[in-house]
Design an enzyme around this catalytic site. Structure first.
Site, PDB file in Angstrom:
ATOM      1  N   GLU D 217      41.286  35.822  39.653  1.00 40.36           N
ATOM      2  CA  GLU D 217      40.468  37.007  39.910  1.00 40.36           C
ATOM      3  C   GLU D 217      41.316  38.188  40.358  1.00 40.36           C
ATOM      4  O   GLU D 217      40.805  39.249  40.661  1.00 40.36           O
ATOM      5  CB  GLU D 217      39.418  36.696  40.985  1.00 40.36           C
ATOM      6  N   ASN D 301      40.679  30.285  34.597  1.00 39.22           N
ATOM      7  CA  ASN D 301      40.105  31.322  33.735  1.00 39.22           C
ATOM      8  C   ASN D 301      41.090  32.459  33.467  1.00 39.22           C
ATOM      9  O   ASN D 301      41.958  32.737  34.263  1.00 39.22           O
ATOM     10  CB  ASN D 301      38.861  31.904  34.402  1.00 39.22           C
ATOM     11  N   ASP D 343      34.054  33.006  33.251  1.00 38.34           N
ATOM     12  CA  ASP D 343      34.823  32.419  34.346  1.00 38.34           C
ATOM     13  C   ASP D 343      34.756  30.900  34.325  1.00 38.34           C
ATOM     14  O   ASP D 343      34.607  30.258  35.357  1.00 38.34           O
ATOM     15  CB  ASP D 343      34.345  32.949  35.712  1.00 38.34           C
TER      16      ASP D 343
END
Lengths: 647, 203, 191, 616
Positions: D217, D301, D343
């Protein structure tokens, strides 16, 4: 003292002084401030309406002049971008919502009762309320403007620019509430006009005999009834989105920004005709006086008015060609947009035929009519051009569009309006406007108009976008812009000439008499200015040109009360006498109601408490409005035809 | 003012109290009804326009609106046509006592319906700020609700006038037009009730 | 006709207008020009202190609608959203609530954005101009309902993830101590 | 009318977003649905023979054995006596963040790593009350707290060679002497200024310490490293994006499917140089098959979440890898989620099993992926034997066994300027990190997982080093049925669920299966539960002071008794609302998880306590 009753067949005696006094007592308003704020006389309110709308025209004009000053040369720093945004929005909003529509309705509210031969509009208190609300709404917009809270999102306030996310502060709220004010005003005006025309016409004035201006106002009123709710609904959605967080225009939560455009233009295009149709009515009504013949093709004219009204609701999408609508829809709306040129053309040919076959006299109003025809044809032709999708996509959002709609609106509405000012000024004030200054007025306006807006066609072709506050010198747009700005100066001098004319003529203009133009419509059958009751004896109409068709004697009716305010109601189609209806007295409650609604709408921008507070105030005003006063009880007693125990 | 005038029509004998389309107020009432009806029509158009933006209706994650109570409310609404009809009849008869009675009954009905409308809002089971679905549901209900509240004020005010105030002849056509407007209110409720409470179960 | 009451009425009117103008001014003013980043944080903070004692305790833009909307866009553009979400927090602490670790005055928040804080808040002074920082300060404060409600927006043109700024409860800011460094507690054995 | 009143009350009671919050989580009782019958002898699946660990009463790595079975051979606690289970002792760690670590038991010692600041506690189990012997504080940089996407958790330590080895949040791998608590070595393997953090539990295979980074992220570039067990020196690094040379793809790399074949796909499947900030960390579980000498794990991800900013397959993110532990050399790979849209990290555990397959024995690994499919892969080749949904899925339609491709549902693809609704499973997937257990006695896998869907809206995001790189507004909500968690017993042979327990909240704790045919797991309300391994019938539960998201373990104490230990302390991504004190009004908070967890603060406070249970 009541005059002795007249009977059928009798000729009215020349001395009617006592009867006049009595009518003056019944229909007149109190003197002084109180009388001024309580009056429900349609002429008083109409005059105010026209004056107020004209003041807004001047304000809008000043804004236009400021924009032209800013654009007169490249990279001008006279007005910054933020102020410029507010100014062009104010200009558009003012001209469309506070000038064009109100002044047309105001002319209707002043002249329609006179032209159909009745004593007042159908709902006089509603009329007073409408004016006050208009005044409050318009003042609100300008107070907000001076507080730096003027709208800055364009006069059609596209979302998402005007939405809560990208229109911070209260500026767009100001716009939305101004719209709410003006649409209420327009709708109540429209209802008054419709009912007045359908129920209060002079005996004998069947539907096929009413003056074309009255037809135009009737058609316009119907258009208002169906068009205004669209912008009202849309601005309500906008206000709700902005004030309580609904999602009408938020695509992320199922809303739709095109919904705004559809609803706005569903109103916005008919709006053009709401402005334009009364103007054509003005032209058709003035023309006979200057060509000495009835207007050519009355039925064709009326049918053209009605078909324009219908078609006007079927072409709003041509404002949205750039939004990626389906090709089929684009073709349909191109077709309708082109088609509306047909009824409009019918009207133009009727006018030309009237002039051709008449004996034209080129007084100032006639000059404005000629100017109107010339300019409107140019605007109409460019209109047909941009009805075609590929061309529209090319010039969309450029100065070409600005040029087009100014030719249509200034040429198509402001010119007839100025003609109407010259034509009806004597009726309203009792004095003629100066013809000499009038000619200056016209030529300055005509030249200034073309100088300002014709170059804009070229600027549009060169790609100058609308609504930019400045441009670079390298674009080469400077010279044409300068020419345009000089033209604006010429227009301004023309409007100043008009104001000078008004001031000079009010003091020392020629006294007009009842019918200075020897015109054929009923408003010229009474004194200039008309008395509060309009006609001492309500006229009976013999033909389409009421005053030309009546011969040496005017036929009149008797039997409406002289003891109380009373209007004669006739049947909707044939105008046969049907009933007498009592008419309300002057009242301060319309003003109170307008204030209550004003408080409601304005405070609604800031707090939801507006609803209960404004609602309570409105309830009080409503009670005051409807509760019978002792005066009502008194005047009702004079009606001996009916009693409570009756039937 | 020089022209000679000759009297050709005498209207002295014409009535001063007329009902229905012969009077001004009838036209005014329907004028407003048309403008308001247009607004309602456009709101309904908005409903279907926004409907296209959702795959399912109500959108996933939102409960169906309760239909039971609003349908009962709708039935009550329809039933109030009876007092409105009786009000009109008694007004045309110029029967003050009967008109007063029916005005009071209609006032009570109006108040009850205002209460029902509150329940209607709860029955939506969605708030206006959650999505466009909630927004249009609330606006449809709220718009008709505001007409209802205003009309309730008018009915109650007229009832008070008939009980307490000086009742003038022209108030009878007024009362009659209240009945007319009430029909509009009921008629306009039917499509809204249908698309707000029944619609999401169908489309 | 009305000169007797015209004067006091006009005077009252002027007073009302002036008050309205002041309120509207601070709400609607729009500043477009900007100076480059990396101006001294101390000097900027001093400005805030001045504005605290003088014009507004909500900082230079606490009541300014334009600055709030700009601040909101910057809040996404500079990835504040990544840590603080739309005010509810995540990697960073929530900003909608009443709790403030490093101070809730505009000058404190300015310093937080510009200089960063030790528990993970990065320093942005090399990236964001002082004016943008002040706009962010105003927006951050508006998240918990500080500053003018009339200047805040009622919704975003986005997925509705939280009540809009104008619908958020006005919190009373309180200082909380940062999460303590952990010391091993005495063992609590159960027989 | 009563329905109406209830509706009115609920509207009044819950405020703004009542319609998106599930009703009365506390009152909702878990219920079990029996889906298929379990043969009395079990399903026939067994732990991969070479990867099992003999039952010595210890628990030296979080997953118990190399096969990641989390199966304890101890059978003192059985279905019939588990109801008498009582806390033997507890220990409040003083750290009030999400406690995801598994207690480690070596000999008479127990070791526990807390969430940041990653304290390591050592308890002497032979002393009364298991007294604290020492505490080690690695003193991680405080600013690392701001770089951890989903709470500052730590998933535990591993023991080898007399050392307790674990990773700190600020990217240090530390080895601590198991006896004395003295630091033996410390290696910094990542940079928090680039957004890197570490939360995973290392796996120690032979003399390699295998670790990976978090930060999908934050625009990090993912990797897995092999460190030298003796010195901590980095022996190899395999990146998850970039050219084959750094991904350690060489001549022996043989992906089963065509879609994963080609050179330098880690560059070619990205626009421009975005692979350098493309995510693909490795913060989950690694299994090891000594027979094949392969480690198995999945990468996380791609970044940013907004898929429109990275057109292409985005290799090798969300990919399952088989590598050599000594050198890191890739042997095969299978990308489960090419061009991941939601994700769907691939970091979940894989359990190495030997199952009967079409009449013969087949060595497989079973991997419940975030995308909602339970994958059974051939351990040697990476062939997909089946990929069956274990939760409700709307984001895709199926997995092709022929091409290995995931058939996406085009209506759920995030596009700028649009909001995609009802994507199931939500961003945390059908199952997140919380590891499953397997019991050879029943042949079933016990999968703790969640049942969530989400609405999402991509936003443009620019990369600012050290700040989040997400570009997606997310709002999660309960999935079908309204409950947010499940424990599913999965038959790995048929690829079908056997029974399923519904839980109101996501089951964010690991599972433990024991030879007493008891399965343990914890819930986010704070219940520690024991259920029957064959039927799922509830047997026992105990309410701890905070929600449980840790990994239960079973061990034999110095007194010879069987103990079960678990950390209580709510947090993690799902519990961030409590651990981080987040504001429930913002459903996008904690990357959208708060939207589904608004009622959690009413149910559990923060915590950080070690619980040890035994019969008495």
């Amino acid at each position: 003292m009541t005059a002795p009753p007249l009977v059928i067949g009798e000729t009215v005696p020349v001395d009617v002084g006592a009867e006049r006094e009595q009518m003056e007592r019944v229909w007149g308003s109190k003197r002084g401030l109180w009388g001024w704020i309580t009056t429900t006389n349609h002429k008083e309110i109409g005059k105010r309406y026209i004056t107020t709308a004209f003041i807004f025209f001047l304000l809008g004009g000043i804004e236009a002049a400021m924009m032209r000053a800013q654009l007169s040369r490249p990279e001008n720093s006279l007005i910054g971008p933020d102020k410029y945004n507010q100014i062009f929005t104010m200009h558009g909003t003012t001209m469309m919502f506070l000038f064009a529509v109100p002044i047309m309705e105001a002319l209707g509210l002043y002249f329609v009762p006179l032209m159909v031969g009745t004593r007042n509009v159908a709902f006089p208190r509603l009329n007073a309320f409408g004016y006050w609300l208009f005044l409050i709404g318009g003042s609100f917009l300008y107070v907000q403007f001076f507080l730096n809270t003027g709208p800055d999102v364009g006069w059609f306030a596209y979302v998402p620019l005007s939405g809560p996310a990208f229109g911070p502060g209260k500026r767009a709220d100001t716009w939305a509430q101004t719209i709410t004010f003006t649409e209420i005003v327009a709708i109540v005006g429209a209802i008054e006009l419709i009912v007045t025309v359908f129920k209060q016409r002079a005996v004998g004035m069947s539907l096929n005999r009413i003056p074309i201006f009255v037809w135009a106002m009737l058609v316009t009123a119907f258009m208002i009834m169906f068009a205004m709710p669209a912008v009202a609904t849309a601005s309500m959605y906008l206000a709700l989105d902005r004030l309580v967080g609904t999602h009408f225009f938020n695509p992320a939560e199922g809303g739709d920004v095109l919904l705004w455009q559809h609803m706005f233009w569903f109103f916005g295009h008919p709006e053009v005709y709401i402005i334009f149709l009364p103007a054509t009515g003005l032209v058709s009504t003035m023309l006979p006086a200057f060509t000495r013949r009835p207007v050519f093709g009355y039925p064709a004219m009326v049918l053209a008015l009605i078909s324009v009204a219908f078609m006007a609701f079927g072409l709003w999408v041509h404002h949205m060609f750039a939004t990626g609508i389906p090709q089929l829809a684009a073709s349909f709306f191109t077709a309708t947009s082109t088609m509306i040129a047909i009824p409009t053309g019918v009207q133009i040919f009727c006018w030309l035929a009237t002039i051709w076959s008449g004996r034209p006299r080129f007084a100032t109003p006639m000059l404005f009519i000629m100017g109107f025809i010339f300019l409107f044809v140019i605007g109409g032709v460019t209109g047909v051009m941009i009805a075609s999708v590929p061309f529209d996509l090319q010039v969309h959002d450029t100065f070409f569009i600005v040029a087009h709609f100014h030719y249509v609106l200034v040429g198509g509405a402001v010119f007839p309006l100025f003609g109407a000012f010259y034509y009806w000024f004597p009726k309203v004030t009792g004095r003629m406007l100066s013809e000499r200054i009038g000619k200056w007025n016209f030529w300055l306006f005509f030249i200034g108009m073309n100088m300002t807006f014709f170059p804009m066609h070229w600027l549009g072709f060169y790609g100058m976008p609308r609504r930019v506050y400045t441009y670079l010198a390298s674009t080469g747009w400077g010279p044409l812009n300068l020419l345009s700005s000089i033209g604006a100066l010429v227009i301004a001098s023309s409007v100043i000439t008009f104001l000078v004319n008004v001031v000079v003529s009010l003091r020392g203009g020629a006294v007009a008499g009842d019918n200075p133009w020897d015109a054929d419509t009923l408003e010229w059958a009474t004194t200039s200015p008309p008395p509060p009751y309009n006609f001492l004896h309500l006229p009976v109409v013999q033909g389409r040109s009421a005053l030309w068709d009546e011969g040496d004697e005017r036929q009149v009716t008797v039997g409406t009360s002289t003891e109380r305010r009373e209007v004669l109601l006739t049947t909707p189609l044939d105008a046969q006498p049907d009933s007498r209806e009592s008419h309300p007295h002057d009242s301060v409650w319309p003003l109170a109601m307008a204030l209550a609604i004003g408080v409601l709408f304005i405070t609604a921008i800031f707090t939801p408490l507006a609803l209960p507070i404004g609602g309570a105030l409105a309830l009080i005003a409503f009670a005051g409005w409807a509760w019978p006063t002792s005066q009502d009880v008194e005047s009702e007693k004079s009606d001996e035809k009916i009693s409570l125990e009756g039937a | 003012m020089t022209k000679r005038e000759r009297v050709t029509v005498d209207v002295t004998e014409l009535p001063t109290i007329v009902f229905g389309s012969r009077g001004l107020l009838w036209w005014g009432t329907w004028g407003f009804a048309v403008a308001e009806g247009m607004t309602l029509f456009l709101s309904i158009a908005t409903y279907f326009y926004l409907r296209r933006n959702f795959q399912t209706y109500p959108p996933l994650g939102y409960p169906q609106p309760d239909w039971f109570a609003p349908t009962i409310g709708m039935a009550i609404f329809l039933a109030t046509c009876i007092p409105a009809y009786m009000l009109k009849k008694s007004a045309v008869r110029l029967d003050k006592d009967a008109a007063t009675r029916w005005l009071v009954i209609l006032s009570v009905c109006a108040l009850v319906l205002c209460g029902v409308r509150t329940i209607d809002f709860y029955a939506l089971r969605v708030l206006w700020m959650t999505s466009a679905y909630g927004s249009i549901q609330w606006v449809l209900l709220g718009f008709h609700g505001s007409l209802l509240v205003i009309e309730a004020a008018e009915v109650i005010g007229t009832a008070v006038l008939f009980i307490k105030g000086p009742v003038l002849p022209r108030h009878f056509p007024d009362a009659c037009d209240i009945g007319n407007y009430w029909y509009f209110l009921v008629l306009s409720w039917l499509p809204i009730w249908f698309i707000v409470y029944i619609g999401p179960r169908i489309w | 006709m009305c000169s007797r009451f015209a004067e006091p009425a006009a005077r009252a009117g002027i007073v009302v207008l002036v008050v309205l103008a002041l309120a509207a001014c601070s709400r609607e003013r729009r500043t477009f020009h900007d100076s480059p980043p990396a101006a001294s944080v101390a000097a900027e903070s001093a400005k805030a202190v001045r504005s605290d004692s003088g014009v507004s305790r909500d900082g230079p833009y606490g009541n300014n609608a334009w600055a709030l909307s700009q601040g909101k866009q910057l809040f996404s553009a500079f990835n504040c959203v990544g840590c603080h979400s739309h005010g509810g927090g995540g990697m960073g602490p929530p900003l909608m609530d009443s709790a403030w670790i490093y101070g809730f005055e505009p000058a404190n928040i300015y310093a937080t954005i510009a200089n960063g804080r030790p528990n993970g808040m990065p320093a942005f002074k090399s990236r964001i101009t002082p004016q943008q920082t002040w706009e962010l300060v105003a927006y951050v404060r508006s998240m918990s309902g500080q500053g003018s409600k009339a200047a805040r927006t009622n919704r975003s043109d986005e997925m509705e993830v939280r009540p809009a700024e104008a619908q958020t409860k006005t919190e009373k800011p309180v200082l909380v101590t940062p999460p303590p460094t952990v010391t091993p507690p005495a063992q609590e054995g159960h027989p | 009318m009563s329905a109406l009143c209830a509706c009115a009350l609920s509207l009044n009671g819950c405020g703004l977003d009542v319609h998106r919050t599930p009703a009365g989580a506390e009152g909702q009782q878990p219920h079990i649905v029996l889906q298929t019958a379990l043969p009395p002898g079990g399903t026939g699946a067994q732990i991969a023979a070479a990867a099992t660990a003999p039952e010595d009463g210890q628990w030296i790595r979080p997953a118990k054995d190399f096969a990641s079975s989390r199966f304890s051979g101890l059978n003192e606690i059985t279905t019939s006596n588990v109801a008498q289970l009582k806390p033997a002792w507890t220990f409040p760690t003083g750290v009030l963040r999400g406690q995801e670590a598994a207690p480690i038991v070596v000999g008479h010692m127990m070791y526990v790593v807390t969430a940041y600041p990653n304290l390591l506690y050592a308890f002497d189990l032979s002393k009364p009350g298991a007294s604290l012997k020492w505490m080690y504080n690695p003193k991680p940089a405080t600013s690392s707290q701001g770089e951890a996407c989903c709470d500052v958790v730590n998933r535990g330590a591993s023991y080898a060679d007399g050392k307790i080895i674990y990773a700190t949040l600020d990217n240090n791998v530390v080895a601590v002497d198991a006896e004395s608590g003295k630091e033996v070595w410390r290696t910094k393997v990542g940079d928090i200024n680039k957004g890197e953090t570490m939360t995973m539990a290392p796996l120690i295979v032979k003399d390699r310490v295998l670790v990976g980074n978090s930060g999908g992220e934050m625009g990090v570039r993912g990797w897995i490293k092999g460190l030298d067990l003796k010195t901590g020196a980095v022996k190899w690094t395999a990146m998850h994006t970039g050219p084959d040379s750094v991904v350690l793809i060489g001549p022996s790399f043989k992906p089963f499917y065509k879609k994963d074949q080609g050179t330098d796909l880690g560059v070619k499947t990205w626009p421009g140089t975005t692979w350098q900030i493309g995510g693909g960390g490795m913060w989950g579980w690694i299994s090891y098959d000594p027979a094949l000498d392969l480690i198995f794990y999945g990468s996380s991800n791609p970044g940013p979440w907004n898929p429109e900013q990275r057109p292409g397959d985005n290799k090798w993110t969300s990919t399952f890898f088989a590598r050599r532990p000594e050198t890191g050399e890739a042997i095969w790979a299978y990308q489960m989620n090419p061009h991941d849209l939601h994700d769907y990290d691939g970091v979940n555990e894989s359990i190495l099993l030997d199952i009967p397959w079409h009449g013969s024995k087949r060595g497989i690994l079973v991997h419940p992926d975030r995308n909602g499919y339970m994958y059974a892969l051939d351990r040697a080749t990476g062939e997909v034997l089946y990929a069956n949904p274990y939760v409700h899925i709307t984001s895709s339609d199926s997995v092709s066994l022929k091409t290995g491709e995931l058939a996406l549902n085009p209506t759920k693809e995030p596009k700028m300027g649009k909001i995609v609704r009802d994507v199931c499973p939500a961003a945390p997937g059908g199952k997140d990190w919380q590891p499953s257990a397997f019991s050879p006695r029943t042949g079933l896998m016990y999968v703790p997982h969640q049942n969530l869907c989400m609405d999402e809206q991509p936003t443009a995001v620019s990369y600012i080093s050290g700040t989040p790189y997400v570009g997606m507004d997310v709002r999660m909500k309960p999935g079908m049925g309204g409950n947010r968690g499940f424990v599913t017993a999965w038959n790995p042979v048929t690829g079908k669920p056997v029974w399923r327990i519904s839980e109101p909240f996501p089951v964010w704790s690991g599972a433990l299966a024991t030879a007493g045919d008891v399965v343990f797991y914890g819930t986010m309300e704070g219940w520690f539960k024991a259920v029957d391994a064959r039927t799922g019938a509830p047997l026992w539960k105990y309410k701890t002071t905070s929600g449980i998201i840790g990994q239960p373990v079973a061990f034999r104490g110095p007194d010879g008794k069987e103990y079960v230990a678990v950390m209580s302390g709510v947090g993690g991504w799902s519990g961030a609302i409590v651990a981080g004190g987040l504001d429930p009004r913002d459903s996008s908070a904690a990357l959208g998880f708060v939207g589904a967890m608004r009622d959690l603060p009413r149910v559990t406070p923060k915590g950080g306590t070690l619980y040890v249970f035994s019969l008495r």
